[in-house]
Every structure is written in structure tokens, then in C-alpha cells.
Design a protein around this motif. Structure first.
Motif, PDB file in Angstrom:
ATOM      1  N   GLY B 217       0.824  -1.201   0.000  1.00  0.00           N
ATOM      2  CA  GLY B 217       0.000   0.000   0.000  1.00  0.00           C
ATOM      3  C   GLY B 217       0.859   1.252   0.000  1.00  0.00           C
ATOM      4  N   VAL B 261      -7.793  -6.212  -0.103  1.00  0.00           N
ATOM      5  CA  VAL B 261      -8.008  -4.827  -0.506  1.00  0.00           C
ATOM      6  C   VAL B 261      -9.488  -4.507  -0.350  1.00  0.00           C
ATOM      7  CG1 VAL B 261      -7.827  -3.142  -2.357  1.00  0.00           C
ATOM      8  CG2 VAL B 261      -6.147  -4.981  -2.189  1.00  0.00           C
ATOM      9  N   ARG B 264     -12.046  -4.612  -3.243  1.00  0.00           N
ATOM     10  CA  ARG B 264     -11.668  -5.484  -4.358  1.00  0.00           C
ATOM     11  C   ARG B 264     -11.743  -6.954  -3.968  1.00  0.00           C
ATOM     12  NH1 ARG B 264      -6.229  -3.731  -6.991  1.00  0.00           N
ATOM     13  NH2 ARG B 264      -5.336  -5.475  -5.898  1.00  0.00           N
TER      14      ARG B 264
ATOM     15  N   ALA C 213      -7.399  -3.210   6.388  1.00  0.00           N
ATOM     16  CA  ALA C 213      -7.678  -4.037   5.212  1.00  0.00           C
ATOM     17  C   ALA C 213      -7.948  -5.475   5.655  1.00  0.00           C
ATOM     18  CB  ALA C 213      -6.498  -3.988   4.247  1.00  0.00           C
ATOM     19  N   HIS C 217     -11.596  -7.703   5.643  1.00  0.00           N
ATOM     20  CA  HIS C 217     -11.683  -9.002   4.990  1.00  0.00           C
ATOM     21  C   HIS C 217     -12.239 -10.088   5.899  1.00  0.00           C
ATOM     22  CE1 HIS C 217     -10.496 -11.993   1.992  1.00  0.00           C
ATOM     23  NE2 HIS C 217     -10.131 -12.743   3.013  1.00  0.00           N
ATOM     24  N   VAL C 255      -5.908   4.292   5.546  1.00  0.00           N
ATOM     25  CA  VAL C 255      -5.603   2.982   4.975  1.00  0.00           C
ATOM     26  C   VAL C 255      -5.057   3.174   3.575  1.00  0.00           C
ATOM     27  CG1 VAL C 255      -6.570   0.800   4.207  1.00  0.00           C
ATOM     28  CG2 VAL C 255      -7.393   1.844   6.305  1.00  0.00           C
ATOM     29  N   THR C 257      -4.515   1.780   0.329  1.00  0.00           N
ATOM     30  CA  THR C 257      -4.801   0.681  -0.603  1.00  0.00           C
ATOM     31  C   THR C 257      -3.772   0.743  -1.728  1.00  0.00           C
ATOM     32  OG1 THR C 257      -6.328   2.141  -1.733  1.00  0.00           O
ATOM     33  CG2 THR C 257      -7.257   0.597  -0.142  1.00  0.00           C
ATOM     34  N   ASP C 259      -3.278   1.382  -4.677  1.00  0.00           N
ATOM     35  CA  ASP C 259      -3.742   2.005  -5.910  1.00  0.00           C
ATOM     36  C   ASP C 259      -2.795   3.145  -6.274  1.00  0.00           C
ATOM     37  OD1 ASP C 259      -7.039   3.163  -6.985  1.00  0.00           O
ATOM     38  OD2 ASP C 259      -5.060   3.285  -7.945  1.00  0.00           O
TER      39      ASP C 259
END
Lengths: 296, 331, 325
Positions: B217, B261, B264, C213, C217, C255, C257, C259
Motif C-alpha cells: 500500500g 483490498v 476489491r 484491510a 476481509h 488505509v 490501498t 492504488d
């Protein structure tokens, strides 16, 4: 089911690594050899000593060792001022040194370990009390206290062991306390408690095995320490009493004749030095080898 | 004068052990430009920390460093003596470590340590050094800088200590900063702040930044370029967009599949995983180091060294025998 | 109606910190009034940063630390009255650091077999059998039975810790950052394992984590802690899609991510985490809150319960025209 990885070193490789570890630590090997030799000599004293260590022969006083021109093989290390065979006295003296060293270390070890582990594990008031006792003990000059006690009670083998045992626990307590403090914060101790272990069980099976390493090192240091202290006390006349063949006493008895008969103090002096050095080397090595980090 | 701040070619680190020689880092080639952030990402044991230590010549005594070339601002520092290197460290190359408590000396005040660094590398009087230290602390967002100078490391929180570390690194306006897991030990909200700070300072001082981390990340958000390391080698490199949008090396792909994620990955669904373990790097190793764990492994993978090959974009490279067009696209 | 496993009410835990020889002791409120319910089969995540009290709370729930005040009942019985051995069969921990959670002097078999020996099991065969079964359950090869912890990797050690916790098939497992100290590729294996085991053994999890994260989950419900209190509680999807408390929002914004098109977030949290010994007045979060109002420094907010969600914030609890932040 996600299975775990396959590569770990096989457990029976451990012995080979142990051997390699030992071979690499020459100091430890030398030390151990000396210590074991002295131990054997002490145990087999009656078989090894050529003469009775107490038997006086006033006709053969102050005979030099065999390497001197006036020496002879009858008294390999010469005789002292009362004609007693020096080699025999040296051999029997080993018994005394080891007895006192191990005896005192055992007593002080038990006292100090219990105090240190309790203080480290329970903290709070227990810790306060133990720390206070350590501080008090550290502000006492050991030799003077020992002298005073012996002067009152009278010197003898048992008294020396008892006095040293009751005075030399401080280092045990300090080291065990800090080791226990470290271990106490480990997750496996919390896990053991969560699994339902009683306090005593946690102390015996989780804490003790992990502080034993440091205990070994301190024990060897204190054995050496006790041996030297006994020698000092005996030298001052307030330890083991004559005619016992303590090495310290031998030095004391020989000091007046130092200039012309130097072997009287060098021989026991060298013996003391070698024994103490060997014990320390051995302790270092044993600690290194048994540390779990080295198990791989 | 080019933009290149640091360039290293064929860096290897070997450590002799009782069992043999550990080839911890194998022929790593990297470069960083001004204003650029290179992230070295990998898991434990991949050699990323050793690589950064090797760049500064701070390896442990037993380690053997082999480099073809090492240039700082186009001038070689490869054969610098220890004295020359210590002039470079802290002055032209700054380093930030993971644990600020152990990299700051607990026995001295912050001010003491900063002034010492300044006077070591610049000819400043005590008063001038104090003043510069105070300004630098303010620059990294520390309020009440005057008081902080007189405080000891243990009196500050983790985030503050890390800011102090950054401030100390900035004191001599270095050309390059190497940060080894600078935010791993910090709380999540502080992590974002520290990374933002690093980014802002990099822009202001026009420095190169090498950031070492295991957190993908962090890499995605801050990196200009990325080098993925595995078992001592760089197995993939490229821009951040290339690596995240089109990872080529099976290890990189595997890593991407492993992380949850939000938005996702499906909660409750099993995450991807990479089976097996990192191979032992002791002794000679032939073939691809990832072969035993790769789902695309072929016989060719185990024969001989695998060089870096170009992906479709010329700036992206990955170490694999499989051609770009044959790489199956994994979601 | 789901079975209530843990019912905690107004739990506090104080520590006395001595401030030197001549200054009196100060109280540190590590846990400052927590209400918590855990139902069977759920995965409750306790989320927060260092100093929020989540680890202390976990230790209290495990029976390792007594609470200073408040009540906790485990399956109906007050936790203080549950016998030590019974407690051990009901709730077990998995710790964060795989390197300090195993006794380096004991073999794997001995470590996993410990719970049985403590419970009084003397039949060596039975112990061996159960240990072998549990090792298989967590994916540990049987040849590791006589290995020592330092011969195992981080992932394998964590599996040993899991095996030890599951030997008696407890009802509740408290995981304190179970994967934070592990590599990414190992982390996913352990998370998958935890999920599988929960389904297979009908376990209830309390997971402490700072990794949102991972929380998103694996958790079904999330409780956000700040300076000893739970400031927000909701089902995972609700919390992540519609966070109420400004702190929760800041946490979620932080957080990162993976990206690359997004840059770094600016959470505008300002000042650093407060010192629990000297907490801010009123709402503990107000010095760092972007939505702070003058009222926030004066009075602590009341909790607002709305179906399954809970939030403590003046933006909501004062009913009237509070700006929906």
C-alpha cells in the motif's frame, strides 16, 4: 487446507552442530579439562597423594621441589616448614577449595535465585523488599563481615561455607531478577497462564528453563569467587584452620619464607589462579553452547 | 549535469557463515533521480535492508560487498575510504531507520545530537547550529521546537521521534535519503502523516528518495518507481503504475493476490497465497530462485541464471524465462 | 437468537503509575468504560492505535487481568467465578509475535500438549494423539513434533500458537494482531487458515488489529477504540461504507490501498495521540477532530445506539441540528 512450508533443518543435525560449536570454543575446552582434572584429583586424592598431608617430618623441612638442585623425587613439590609433603597438601587442598566453592555457591545460589525470581515475577511489594535486601547486602563489606562472624564463632570448614553461602547471594538475586523480568513479558508466559497453568507451574516450566543459562554463568563466577574468598580468609587466619591443607592457608604459612623458599607461595598461588580461570572459561563456554539460539 | 542522484550496478553482498557463503544480495542494479522516489519492496530475507546498508558502506564487518559501479551525482564513491564515506553519510546521503528509539542516542538530548551532526559536517558555531536545528524541527512540523531541543528521545512519541530523525537527516541538505521501513513501527494515522512529510520535503529539497518497505500500500501511494526483490535479486522493476496495473513476474503477481483490498477482495473468500518458502541462499544457486514456488515453472527455469528481460513497456523489466506475450493474465 | 458469549458492561481498568519517589501515584485509565457483547460465531474486530486499550481489554477478557470495575460474564457466568481450568477451555489467545509466543526451550509437541497436561490428562498416548490431530488441523507436518521453535519459520510458529489455542476446541479465540509480524505471503495463509478453522470448529473470534484491510476481509463486526473507550461499533460493511465518528473516518482515510493513482491522504489529524495519564477534557478526541465544536471540550458525548450501530459523538448524540460531518 493451506499447508505450511516444507523446509526446516532436521533435528538430528543438532548433534553435529553441537560438536562443531564445542570445537570452536577452545577456551571452554581448556577450562573444562582443567576443572575436570582438578575434580578428579580431588576425588582420587587418597590414591594420588604420595604422602599423608598431615604427616610432619622435622628432619626434612623446607626441601625444595624436584627441579631445584637440592630437590628429590621423594617430595616432587618439596616440603613446607613442618616437613609435610607439598604435593600431597596441594592435592588435598583441591578438595577443600572445591568443597567450599561448590558448597557456598549452592547455598547462595538457592537463596539468591528464589529471591530474584520472586522479585522479577511478582513485582510490586515483593520486588521492593528484595531490592531493599540486596541494597543492604551490597553495602556490607563481605570480607569484614566474614571475619567478624568467624572471629565470634570460630573458624572451620563448615563455618566458612555457611558464612560465604549466606553472603554471596546478591549477584544471583540481581541477575535472576532481571532475567525473570525479561521472561515475564514474553507472550509464552501469558499463553501458559491462559492455558490454565498455576503460578508455580509457570515459574517451574516456563520461567526457570529460560533463566537457567544466566544461572549457570553466575554460578561459575560465584564458585570462583567463593574459592578466592576462602583463600583470602584462610590467609588472614580466619578461614579454615591449620593443619588443614587449604591453598590459602598454605600461602599464608609460606609468606614468611617467601624470599628463600618461593615455591611455598607460588605453587598454591598458581593452583588457585589456574582453577579460578578454568572455572570461568568453562562457565562462559557452557552458557554459549546451551543457549537456544545455537540449537540450529 | 544529469538528474541522476544515485546509480549502482551489480551490487552483491556475500556473508561467510559456518555452513558456507550466504549470497544475500545478488547483482542488484538500481538508480534514483532527483525528485524521484524509488521503493524497494520485498519480504523478510529478500536482501532489501542489506542493499541499503551496502550503498552506504555500513555492512557488518564479515560481509563482503562487490559492486561494479556506485555513483553519487555522477561521481564515483565506490572506492571511498572510511573517512571519505563518513563525510558522505549524514551529509550527502541521509538514512532513516525503522526504530527511531534505537537510532537516536537515548543518553543525549535531541538538540545535542542535531548540533553534533551539524558541526561534524559544516563549520558552524554552536549558536548557528542551534538555530538551524530549531528551524529544521519546525520544518518537519514539530511545534515548540525550542523545548524539544532540550528533550530526550524517550520523552517523545514514536511519530515525533521519527520526525526528529527526518529533521536530522535534512540538516545537511542531502542529495539522497534512504529510508528503511520508516513507518512500519508507527500507528496507521501517523504513518500517513510521515509519508506525506517525506514527500513534501523531497519536492522542496529536490532530493532522491529510496524507500524500503514490505507494505504494498505504501509503495503504491508514494513510489515513482518500484524494484521488487526476492531472495537477494531484483525480480521486477518499473514505474508504480506498471507494477501495480500490469505485474509481470509471478512473484509480484502472487504478492498482489495475497493482500486483502477493501472494495476489491471479497470478505470471507480465501486470499491468494504463495506456497513454499524462500530457498536457502547458502552456496551456489542455479536457475530461478522462485522456481519451487511458481505455478508457471518449466524445466528452462532451473537451467542457468535468469536475466532481467523487458516487458512491453521498455522501462519495465522482470526476471523470468517466460516471454511477455506468453504470460497469462491473472486477474 | 444468537447465543451471547461475552457480555461486558462498564468495564474499566486502571493502572497506578508512580511518578518518582516524592510524587504520588497517578491513575492511568487504560480501559475507561467499555460495553461489549459478543455473540457466537461472529468475528468482532477491536480496532485502534497504540494506547487505545485494546490489548488491555483483550487480557481482561482472557482472564489474565482483573478489571478495576464493571462486570464481564462469559456464557452467563461472571468471569471472576469461572474456575481457571474451565476458563482455559473456553477462551484462548493467539498473540502477535510468533517469536515470543513459544517457549524456546520446549519442543513443538510439548508446547501444543501443554493445555492437556495442565488439565490433568495423564495418558501420554491420548496427549500424543490429540497433538497430532491438532497439528494436522492447522497444517503442520507431523515431523515437526520434536522440533524446536527456532527451527521454524514465522508462519509455522504462528500455526503452532494456533494449534496450542485449539487443542481443547475453545469457544472463543482472542487474536492479538495475529498476522502483523508475518510476511505478506504468509499472512494470507494464516488468515485463510483462521477463516477455515472458524467455519469448521464453529469458533467465535475477537480480533485485535490496526490493519483495516485485514479487518475488512475477516471481521463481521468492528468496534473502534480511542483512549480506552469504544467510540464506534457497527457491522463491517456498514462501518466501511458509512463511518460516523470522525476518528473512524480518519482511520479509514489512512488505509493505504495499493492504488498507484491515488496519492497520500491528508487526514488533518494534527496533534499527536493524547497521553492516557492526562486525557483531554470532554470528548477525548476533540483536540484532533476536524469537526470539533466548542461543546466537545466540555462534556463527554453520550452513546447513540441505532439498530446495530453505536457511536459516541456530539455530532450525532445531541439529536438536533448537528452538522452531519
Amino acid at each position: 487446507m493451506a499447508t505450511s512450508d516444507s523446509q526446516t533443518s532436521a533435528p538430528n543435525k543438532g548433534f553435529d552442530l553441537l560438536r562443531r560449536r564445542v570445537r570452536g570454543h577452545q577456551g571452554m575446552i581448556i577450562g573444562s579439562v582443567i576443572v575436570v582434572s582438578v575434580l578428579l584429583i580431588a576425588l582420587l586424592a587418597p590414591l594420588l597423594a604420595p604422602h599423608d598431608p598431615y604427616q610432619q617430618d622435622l628432619l626434612k623441612r623446607l626441601v625444595p621441589p624436584v627441579w631445584d638442585s637440592r630437590g628429590s623425587w621423594e617430595h616432587v613439590l618439596g616440603t613446607d616448614h613442618l616437613g609435610r609433603d607439598y604435593l600431597s597438601r596441594l592435592i588435598y587442598g583441591a578438595r577443600i577449595s572445591l568443597l567450599i566453592g561448590i558448597g557456598a555457591a549452592l547455598i547462595s545460589g538457592i537463596i539468591g535465585t528464589i529471591m530474584g525470581v520472586m522479585a522479577g515475577y511478582f513485582g510490586g511489594r515483593v520486588d521492593m523488599i528484595v531490592t531493599f535486601m540486596i541494597t543492604v547486602r551490597l553495602s556490607m563489606p563481605v570480607v569484614l563481615v566474614a571475619l567478624a562472624v568467624v572471629a565470634i564463632v570460630g573458624g572451620s570448614l563448615q563455618v566458612v561455607i555457611a558464612v560465604l553461602g549466606l553472603l554471596l547471594w546478591d549477584r544471583f538475586a540481581v541477575v535472576m531478577r532481571s532475567s525473570t523480568l525479561q521472561i515475564r513479558s514474553m507472550d509464552y508466559v501469558a499463553a501458559a497462564r491462559a492455558v490454565g497453568c498455576s503460578t508455580s507451574r509457570v515459574l517451574m516450566t516456563e520461567v526457570m528453563p529460560n533463566v537457567v543459562n544466566n544461572l549457570i554463568v553466575i554460578t561459575t563466577i560465584e564458585i570462583a569467587h567463593a574459592i578466592i574468598l576462602e583463600a583470602a580468609l584462610s590467609f588472614l587466619g580466619l578461614g579454615v584452620q591449620p593443619p588443614m591443607p587449604s591453598w590459602g592457608l598454605m600461602v599464608s604459612e609460606g609468606k614468611d619464607m617467601m624470599l628463600f623458599e618461593p615455591w611455598l607461595i607460588t605453587i598454591p598461588g598458581v593452583a588457585l589462579f589456574l582453577l579460578v580461570l578454568a572455572i570461568n572459561l568453562m562457565g562462559d563456554g557452557v552458557r554459549d553452547i546451551t543457549a537456544p539460539e545455537n540449537r540450529n | 549535469m544529469s538528474n541522476r542522484v544515485l546509480s549502482v550496478e551489480n551490487l552483491s553482498v556475500d556473508i561467510p557463515l559456518a555452513d558456507g557463503v550466504l549470497h544475500a544480495v545478488d547483482n542488484v542494479t538500481l538508480h534514483v533521480d532527483r525528485g524521484e522516489t524509488l521503493c524497494i519492496v520485498g519480504e523478510s530475507g529478500c536482501g532489501k535492508s542489506l542493499t541499503s546498508l551496502a550503498l552506504m558502506d555500513l555492512l557488518p564487518k564479515k560481509a563482503i560487498r562487490t559492486i561494479a559501479s556506485l555513483d553519487l551525482n555522477d561521481a564515483s564513491i565506490l572506492n571511498y575510504s572510511e573517512k571519505q564515506m563518513s563525510d558522505v553519510r549524514g551529509n550527502r546521503m541521509g538514512m532513516i531507520f525503522q526504530e527511531p528509539m534505537t537510532s537516536l542516542n537515548p543518553a543525549f538530548t535531541i538538540g545535542n545530537q542535531m548540533v553534533e551532526t551539524l558541526r561534524r559536517h559544516r563549520k558552524l558555531s554552536n549558536a548557528e547550529a542551534q538555530d538551524l536545528a530549531k528551524q529544521t524541527l519546525e520544518k518537519v512540523g514539530i511545534t515548540a521546537a525550542e523545548q524539544r531541543l532540550n528533550q530526550y528521545p524517550h520523552q517523545l512519541s514514536g511519530g515525533l521521534r521519527q520526525r526528529v530523525m527526518i529533521a536530522m537527516t535534512l540538516l545537511c541538505e542531502p542529495e539522497l535519503i534512504i529510508a528503511d521501513e520508516p513507518t512500519t513501527a508507527l500507528d496507521v494515522t501517523i504513518q500517513a502523516q510521515i509519508l506525506l512529510l517525506l514527500q513534501e520535503l523531497q519536492a522542496e529539497y529536490d532530493m532522491g528518495l529510496i524507500l524500503i518497505t514490505h507494505d504494498l500500500g505504501v509503495v503504491a501511494r508514494i513510489a515513482t518507481r518500484v524494484a521488487v526483490m526476492y531472495a537477494g535479486q531484483v525480480v521486477e522493476q518499473g514505474t508504480a503504475e506498471q507494477i501495480f496495473e500490469n505485474p509481470m513476474h509471478p512473484y509480484t503477481r502472487g504478492l498482489m493476490r495475497c493482500i486483502p483490498v477493501p472494495g476489491r477482495t471479497q470478505p470471507g473468500e480465501p486470499l491468494g497465497s504463495i506456497p513454499g518458502m524462500v530457498p536457502s541462499l547458502i552456496g551456489r544457486f542455479t536457475g530461478c530462485r522462485f522456481a519451487d514456488r511458481c505455478d508457471l515453472v518449466k524445466d528452462a527455469c532451473r537451467k542457468g541464471d535468469v536475466p532481467l528481460r523487458d516487458a512491453k513497456g521498455k522501462t519495465q523489466g522482470y526476471r523470468c524465462v517466460i516471454e511477455p506475450r506468453d504470460m497469462t493474465k491473472v486477474a | 437468537m444468537s447465543e451471547m458469549m461475552i457480555n461486558a458492561s462498564a468495564v474499566t481498568r486502571d493502572f497506578s503509575i508512580s511518578r518518582g519517589m516524592f510524587r504520588g501515584k497517578q491513575r492511568l485509565k487504560a480501559v475507561n468504560g467499555v460495553d461489549l457483547n459478543v455473540t457466537r460465531g461472529e468475528v468482532l474486530a477491536l480496532v485502534g492505535e497504540s494506547g487505545c486499550g485494546k490489548t488491555t481489554l483483550a487480557k481482561i477478557l482472557l482472564g489474565l487481568l482483573p478489571q478495576t470495575s464493571g462486570s464481564i460474564s462469559l456464557c452467563g457466568t461472571p468471569i471472576g467465578e469461572v474456575p481457571r481450568l474451565e476458563l482455559a477451555k473456553t477462551i484462548q489467545p493467539i498473540f502477535q509475535d510468533p517469536y515470543s509466543s513459544l517457549n524456546p526451550r520446549k519442543s513443538i509437541g510439548s508446547i501444543i500438549g501443554l493445555p492437556m497436561r495442565v488439565q490433568g490428562e495423564e495418558d501420554q498416548q491420548a496427549i500424543l494423539q490429540r497433538v497430532a490431530e491438532t497439528m494436522e488441523l492447522v497444517g503442520l507436518p507431523s515431523r515437526l513434533l520434536n522440533a524446536y521453535p527456532n527451527q521454524l519459520s514465522g508462519g509455522q510458529r504462528q500455526r503452532v500458537a494456533i494449534a496450542r489455542a485449539l487443542v481443547y476446541r475453545p469457544e472463543i479465540v482472542v487474536c492479538d494482531e495475529p498476522t502483523s509480524a508475518l510476511d505478506v505471503s504468509v499472512q494470507s495463509q494464516i488468515l485463510n487458515l483462521l477463516n477455515e478453522l472458524r467455519a469448521e470448529l464453529n469458533l467465535t473470534y475477537i480480533i485485535i488489529s490496526h490493519n483495516l484491510a485485514v479487518v475488512e476481509h475477516i471481521a463481521s463486526r468492528v468496534a473502534v477504540m480511542y483512549l480506552g473507550r469504544i467510540v464506534e461499533q457497527a457491522e463491517t460493511s456498514t462501518l466501511f461504507s458509512n463511518p460516523q465518528h470522525p476518528y473512524t473516518r480518519a482511520l479509514l482515510d489512512s488505509v493505504l490501498t495499493p492504488d498507484p493513482r491515488l496519492g497520500l491522504p491528508n487526514t488533518q489529524l494534527g496533534a499527536s495521540y493524547p497521553n492516557p495519564i492526562d486525557p483531554p477534557s470532554g470528548c477525548a478526541f476533540h483536540p484532533r477532530c476536524a469537526n470539533a465544536m466548542p461543546h466537545c471540550a466540555q462534556a463527554a458525548p453520550n452513546g447513540l445506539v441505532n439498530k446495530d450501530t453505536y457511536v459516541e459523538c456530539h455530532l450525532y448524540s445531541d439529536g438536533d441540528a448537528a452538522k452531519a460531518g
